[in-house]
Structure formats: C-alpha cells, structure tokens
Design a protein around this motif. Structure first.
Motif, mmCIF file in Angstrom:
data_model
loop_
_atom_site.group_PDB
_atom_site.id
_atom_site.type_symbol
_atom_site.label_atom_id
_atom_site.label_comp_id
_atom_site.label_asym_id
_atom_site.label_seq_id
_atom_site.Cartn_x
_atom_site.Cartn_y
_atom_site.Cartn_z
ATOM 1 N N ALA A 36 0.841 -1.208 0.000
ATOM 2 C CA ALA A 36 0.000 0.000 0.000
ATOM 3 C C ALA A 36 0.868 1.247 0.000
ATOM 4 C CB ALA A 36 -0.921 -0.005 1.213
ATOM 5 N N GLN A 37 1.958 1.221 0.769
ATOM 6 C CA GLN A 37 2.866 2.368 0.782
ATOM 7 C C GLN A 37 3.499 2.584 -0.593
ATOM 8 O OE1 GLN A 37 5.628 2.356 4.123
ATOM 9 N NE2 GLN A 37 4.194 1.132 5.322
ATOM 10 N N LYS A 38 3.878 1.489 -1.248
ATOM 11 C CA LYS A 38 4.464 1.608 -2.584
ATOM 12 C C LYS A 38 3.449 2.186 -3.564
ATOM 13 C CE LYS A 38 7.003 -0.966 -6.132
ATOM 14 N NZ LYS A 38 6.285 -0.362 -7.266
ATOM 15 N N ALA A 39 2.198 1.741 -3.473
ATOM 16 C CA ALA A 39 1.161 2.269 -4.357
ATOM 17 C C ALA A 39 0.977 3.767 -4.142
ATOM 18 C CB ALA A 39 -0.150 1.527 -4.120
ATOM 19 N N MET A 40 1.074 4.216 -2.897
ATOM 20 C CA MET A 40 0.943 5.633 -2.602
ATOM 21 C C MET A 40 2.104 6.419 -3.213
ATOM 22 S SD MET A 40 -0.255 5.171 1.359
ATOM 23 C CE MET A 40 -0.072 6.895 1.832
ATOM 24 N N HIS A 41 3.303 5.931 -3.005
ATOM 25 C CA HIS A 41 4.470 6.628 -3.560
ATOM 26 C C HIS A 41 4.426 6.651 -5.088
ATOM 27 C CE1 HIS A 41 7.098 7.727 -0.196
ATOM 28 N NE2 HIS A 41 6.659 6.653 0.430
ATOM 29 N N ASP A 42 4.132 5.491 -5.675
ATOM 30 C CA ASP A 42 4.100 5.416 -7.145
ATOM 31 C C ASP A 42 2.955 6.253 -7.705
ATOM 32 O OD1 ASP A 42 6.249 3.703 -6.994
ATOM 33 O OD2 ASP A 42 5.079 1.882 -7.412
ATOM 34 N N GLY A 43 1.817 6.185 -7.066
ATOM 35 C CA GLY A 43 0.635 6.850 -7.599
ATOM 36 C C GLY A 43 0.639 8.353 -7.427
ATOM 37 N N LEU A 44 1.375 8.844 -6.429
ATOM 38 C CA LEU A 44 1.349 10.275 -6.123
ATOM 39 C C LEU A 44 2.625 11.007 -6.516
ATOM 40 C CD1 LEU A 44 -0.320 9.947 -2.607
ATOM 41 C CD2 LEU A 44 -1.381 10.971 -4.638
ATOM 42 N N LYS A 45 3.608 10.282 -7.036
ATOM 43 C CA LYS A 45 4.921 10.906 -7.268
ATOM 44 C C LYS A 45 4.872 12.034 -8.294
ATOM 45 C CE LYS A 45 6.737 7.650 -10.773
ATOM 46 N NZ LYS A 45 5.474 6.955 -11.055
ATOM 47 N N ASP A 46 3.899 12.017 -9.192
ATOM 48 C CA ASP A 46 3.813 13.064 -10.211
ATOM 49 C C ASP A 46 2.780 14.141 -9.870
ATOM 50 O OD1 ASP A 46 5.763 11.838 -11.839
ATOM 51 O OD2 ASP A 46 4.251 10.509 -12.721
ATOM 52 N N ASN A 47 2.199 14.052 -8.687
ATOM 53 C CA ASN A 47 1.209 15.056 -8.280
ATOM 54 C C ASN A 47 1.944 16.200 -7.590
ATOM 55 O OD1 ASN A 47 -0.855 16.567 -6.927
ATOM 56 N ND2 ASN A 47 -2.219 14.796 -7.111
ATOM 57 N N ARG A 48 1.978 17.344 -8.224
ATOM 58 C CA ARG A 48 2.785 18.463 -7.716
ATOM 59 C C ARG A 48 2.243 19.047 -6.416
ATOM 60 N NH1 ARG A 48 0.683 23.569 -9.196
ATOM 61 N NH2 ARG A 48 -1.158 23.470 -10.554
ATOM 62 N N HIS A 49 1.025 18.711 -6.061
ATOM 63 C CA HIS A 49 0.434 19.250 -4.830
ATOM 64 C C HIS A 49 0.726 18.386 -3.606
ATOM 65 C CE1 HIS A 49 -1.763 22.278 -7.047
ATOM 66 N NE2 HIS A 49 -2.289 21.352 -7.824
ATOM 67 N N VAL A 50 1.254 17.179 -3.809
ATOM 68 C CA VAL A 50 1.369 16.207 -2.719
ATOM 69 C C VAL A 50 2.830 15.925 -2.388
ATOM 70 C CG1 VAL A 50 0.726 13.903 -1.926
ATOM 71 C CG2 VAL A 50 -0.808 15.150 -3.463
#
Length: 232
Positions: free
Chosen positions: A177-191
């Motif tokens: 789940a942590q990996k999914a968060m990092h992978d999924g949010l890495k390109d979101n400039r707000h996060v």
C-alpha cells in the motif's frame, strides 16, 4: 483551554459538537484536527490546544455523532480498541466529509474568513486525504492515513498543498500500500510524502504507548512549517 461548541450540518437540519480551542489573540487562520477511531479524546483535544497556543483557532469535529456522540476511547486498552473499530465500521465516510466541510465553514468564519488547514490521524488521515480531494480547505496533512492507496483515483481533484506522513512499519498500511501511494502520487505536484523509517502506526499520538517522541516532534515540526507556509 477549549470547549465543545455546536456546528450546523451543511443541510442545516441538525447540529453536532466540535471541540474548539481559541488563541489568546485574534486568529487569522484555522486548523481542523480530524479524529482517530478513538473519538475526540484527550489526545485530540490536546492537539487542538497546541494549535491554539500557536495562534490558530482549532476545531475537532465529533464525527461519530450520528451513531454515538462524544466517544472517547483509549488505544492502549484492548476492549476500547475493539470498540473503536466498531465505531469506525459504522461511520459513513462520505457523510463524515460533509461534516468536515461544515466544520471548515465554521472554522473559516471563526478565523475572520482566513484560511483553513486540516490535519488527521489514522482514520482521520484517510479523511484528510479525502477532504483534499473533495473540500475547499486550503492545506491538508495526513498522519498514517489508512486505505489511501484505494483513493488514488480521486487525486486529480487535489488542488491545494497536501502532506502525508508515512511510517514504514505501519501495521495497518502494509508495504504494498505504501508503494502504491508513492508510485501513484509521485507526479502530483500538490502532494508531498514523508517516510519515517521503522516506525509504526500512531507514532505521533499525544499520549500512550504508541508515541515515539523524536519522530512525533519531527513530524509535528514539519506540519507546523507546512501550515505556516500555506495558511499565511
């Protein structure tokens, strides 16, 4: 320092209580503290009091009010932990976000129309992420939010700064789940994601056995700096 104060629902058909702590002087911004599964207990109230000492007006809405108002449980007591899980399972989270939106309105008015930051823990961390996707708050912080990996489809709606504190040994947020968060949010400039190596869920609790003092102070400094930057 604070007192419970009624907040009117968005529909205007009911009221629920929020613990409200106010600074000594005028507040130009507000913080909403979103509870864990243990309710608006002493630890959550202390967090509000600390924000008030820092100059913010702080609100902690009672999100379990439709089922049982004023739940206060101790994470270190096994029977109370199980009771807390029961309250969490009965919570309608979409409705909770609407109550958080109502709290944003009340807090913004209390701060003279100023900005509103939201910070949540555990269940509250999940709700803080949902609020970043669905509400008009101005900055959002989630400590060890559960199930955020299942909410990534909403992240396109995040338009305000969002900070996630992630303990890497979280028993409720496994490595995948942590990996999914990092992978999924890495390109979101707000996060922004901050990892805390080897730490478990609840490390920033104000009281009890879960707290890790050094890590809690580090995460709380980062949160304070984040709000100071984005709520000014």
């Amino acid at each position: 320092m604070g007192i419970f104060t009624p907040v009117t629902t968005l529909e205007g058909d009911a009221q629920f209580d929020a613990y409200v702590a106010r600074p000594e002087g005028e507040a130009s911004a507000a913080i909403i503290v979103i509870q864990e599964i243990f309710g608006v207990n002493d630890g959550i109230r202390r967090k509000c009091d600390n924000w008030a000492k820092a100059g913010y007006v702080a609100y902690a809405p009672d999100l379990f009010w439709r089922e049982k108002p004023h739940v206060e449980l101790d994470a270190d007591v096994p029977e109370e932990f199980q009771a807390a899980l029961g309250h969490m399972q009965k919570l309608n989270q979409d409705q909770a976000i609407r109550d958080i939106e109502a709290t944003i309105r009340a807090a913004r008015a209390a701060a003279g129309g100023g900005k509103v930051g939201l910070v949540g823990y555990c269940l509250g961390g999940r709700l803080a992420f949902m609020a970043a996707c669905r509400t008009d708050g101005d900055a959002f912080v989630a400590y060890y939010g559960v199930g955020i990996d299942g909410l990534l489809g909403e992240q396109h709606a995040i338009g305000k700064p969002t900070l996630l504190h992630i303990p890497t040994a979280d028993g409720f947020v496994p490595p995948d789940a942590q990996k999914a968060m990092h992978d999924g949010l890495k390109d979101n400039r707000h996060v922004t994601l901050q990892d805390y190596e080897g730490l478990d869920h609840g490390f920033a609790a104000e009281t009890g056995q879960r707290r890790d003092e050094d890590a809690a102070q580090l995460a709380d400094r980062r949160t304070a700096d984040f709000f100071a930057e984005h709520l000014a």
